[in-house]
Enzyme design. Structure first.
Site, short mmCIF file in Angstrom:
data_model
loop_
_atom_site.label_atom_id
_atom_site.label_comp_id
_atom_site.label_asym_id
_atom_site.label_seq_id
_atom_site.Cartn_x
_atom_site.Cartn_y
_atom_site.Cartn_z
N ARG A 173 0.89 -1.04 -0.30
CA ARG A 173 -0.62 0.02 0.08
C ARG A 173 0.85 1.06 -0.07
NH1 ARG A 173 -0.40 3.00 3.48
NH2 ARG A 173 1.04 2.89 4.83
N THR B 286 -3.42 -6.53 1.33
CA THR B 286 -1.96 -5.49 1.95
C THR B 286 -1.80 -4.65 2.36
OG1 THR B 286 -1.66 -3.55 0.70
CG2 THR B 286 -4.08 -3.24 0.95
N CYS B 287 -1.48 -3.88 3.35
CA CYS B 287 -1.14 -3.68 4.20
C CYS B 287 -1.93 -2.84 4.83
CB CYS B 287 0.63 -2.62 4.64
SG CYS B 287 1.88 -3.18 4.25
N THR B 288 -2.73 -2.53 6.11
CA THR B 288 -3.53 -1.71 5.82
C THR B 288 -2.17 -0.24 7.65
OG1 THR B 288 -3.61 -2.26 8.37
CG2 THR B 288 -5.30 -2.87 7.02
#
Length: 197
Positions: free
Chosen positions: A89, A180-182
């Site tokens: 991200r 995906t990363c947050t």
């Protein structure tokens, strides 16, 4: 009174991908993923582990942006029951950053479908759940001991989803999960589940 719409589906305007050219640059290329009206429009690669492409571009150049890549544990032709695909991200909105918008029903309603193109076959991805998943969660499972276990896994994703969807996958369906990363935490991922059609 409006007549019900005809069941014929409009022809899909598939993106055109030059796999021959891509494979000449990088034989790790297994597909291309795209979600209309988002920044998601990238080749998908697969290597022998899940770290190589974290910080390498499609042509192998080292870069923090990395690539969109398929989990090394699954089949390159997306024939596993679940095929996890990972992407960073990026703060500039590139790579998989737009997936975070799937926490809103409104965004899902406008972007319910993605496209996965492979050298052999084109697929529509019908998204059915968007989940904030801890990194030790089950979103990345790809082998299931039984149809029941797979069905429960699908149902659990739908129950935890940030949005409502009419798509109800069957145990015969193939699933892709985009991960995906947050911004919240290093231990939580946004996972978007879709069935291949």
């Amino acid at each position: 009174e409006d007549a019900p719409p005809e069941p014929t589906e409009p022809p899909v305007d598939w993106p055109v991908v030059d796999f021959e050219g891509l494979l000449e640059i990088n034989s790790d290329c297994v597909g291309w993923i795209m979600i209309e009206d988002t920044a998601v429009n990238y080749p998908v690669v697969q290597s022998e582990d899940n770290s190589y492409y974290l910080n390498r571009l499609f042509d192998g150049t080292w870069n923090i942006v990395g690539s969109i890549f398929l989990d090394y544990r699954v089949e390159a032709d997306f024939s596993c029951r679940n095929s996890p695909i990972y992407g960073h991200r990026m703060n500039d909105g590139s790579m998989f950053a737009d997936l975070l918008h799937y926490r809103e029903q409104e965004f899902y309603d406008l972007h319910p479908i993605g496209y996965l193109l492979t050298p052999e076959q084109n697929y529509q991805i019908e998204f059915f759940a968007g989940v904030l998943e801890p990194t030790d969660g089950s979103a990345w499972d790809y082998e299931f001991d039984s149809d029941e276990e797979f069905e429960d896994w699908i149902q659990a994703a739908k129950e935890k989803s940030c949005f409502e969807s009419d798509v109800n996958p069957e145990v015969t369906d193939k699933i892709v999960t985009l991960s995906t990363c947050t911004r919240e935490s290093g231990y939580v991922r946004l996972v978007l589940y879709g069935r291949l059609k």
